[in-house]
Scaffold this active site. Structure first.
Site: not given
Ligand code: AMP
Length: 209
Positions: A13, A88, A122, A153, A164
């Site tokens: 994404k 999400r 990654r 990360r 996740r």
């Molecule tokens: P990402 O960078 O999109 O993989 O997001 C990293 C982490 O941020 C996720 O594993 C969640 O813990 C939190 N997070 C990101 N977007 C959301 C969302 N829309 N709702 C809840 N938690 C989120």
């Protein structure tokens, strides 16, 4: 045009979002990036978010929805925006429906067997956010796009990645059905290269101009 990018963690994404954002001049809104920035700056939101992110869980809907609502109300989103990693949950999607109109939901579909390796291998640029896979870096430690330092990360470790992916299956994947029912879903196969995925996505976006 208001776009959502859907897909499991590791589906690509973020990579597609930065290409779409550059090409179609749409602000890229990543809730994950917003949380990481808050964690870095040790804000109250950052402190709260960290406790969930470190466990691979979702930050509560109320907090996340408020952040997005404020962000898309800004001037730069007047002519459209692209959401990456939001919504999400069904509750987030319903909250979004109350404040805006979505034109397209791009779902990047990747085999689950590929995701664990993609995420654990990654490396991300500290400065521009570009993603790489360790197997293709040949020992390089800086970003080929901007020269920034690459890092792993904290939530890209096998245990957190598994949770996740479980969270994605339980709470996020029902959104595919949700947006299909609204006639908004565009499905793209993501097992291939970022270039091939972007070619398909841009064909779709060009057809909607
Ligand atoms: P990402 O960078 O999109 O993989 O997001 C990293 C982490 O941020 C996720 O594993 C969640 O813990 C939190 N997070 C990101 N977007 C959301 C969302 N829309 N709702 C809840 N938690 C989120």
């Amino acid at each position: 045009m208001n776009i959502i990018l859907l897909g499991a963690p590791g589906a690509g994404k973020g990579t597609q979002a930065s290409r779409i954002s550059d090409t179609y001049k749409l602000p890229h809104i990543s809730t994950g990036d917003i949380f990481r920035e808050n964690i870095k700056n040790e804000t109250p939101i950052g402190l709260l978010a960290k406790s969930y992110i470190d466990k691979g869980q979702l930050v509560p809907d109320e907090v996340t929805c408020k952040i997005v609502e404020e962000r898309i109300a800004r001037e730069d989103c007047k002519n459209g925006y692209m959401l990456d990693g939001f919504p999400r949950t069904i509750a987030q999607a319903e909250a979004l429906d109350k404040i805006t109109k979505i034109d397209l939901v791009i779902n990047i579909d990747v085999d689950f067997s590929l995701l664990l390796d993609r995420l654990c291998g990654r490396r991300v640029c500290k400065d521009c956010g570009e993603s790489y896979h360790i197997s293709r870096l040949n020992g390089e430690t800086n970003c080929s796009r901007c020269g920034g330092e690459l890092y792993q990360r904290k939530d890209d470790n096998p245990e957190t990645v598994q949770s996740r992916l479980d969270v994605y299956n339980a709470q996020t994947s029902p959104l595919i059905e949700y947006y299909t029912a609204k006639g908004l879903l565009f499905n793209v196969g993501g097992n291939t290269t970022p270039e091939a995925v972007f070619a398909e996505v841009s064909k779709k976006l060009d057809s909607m101009k």
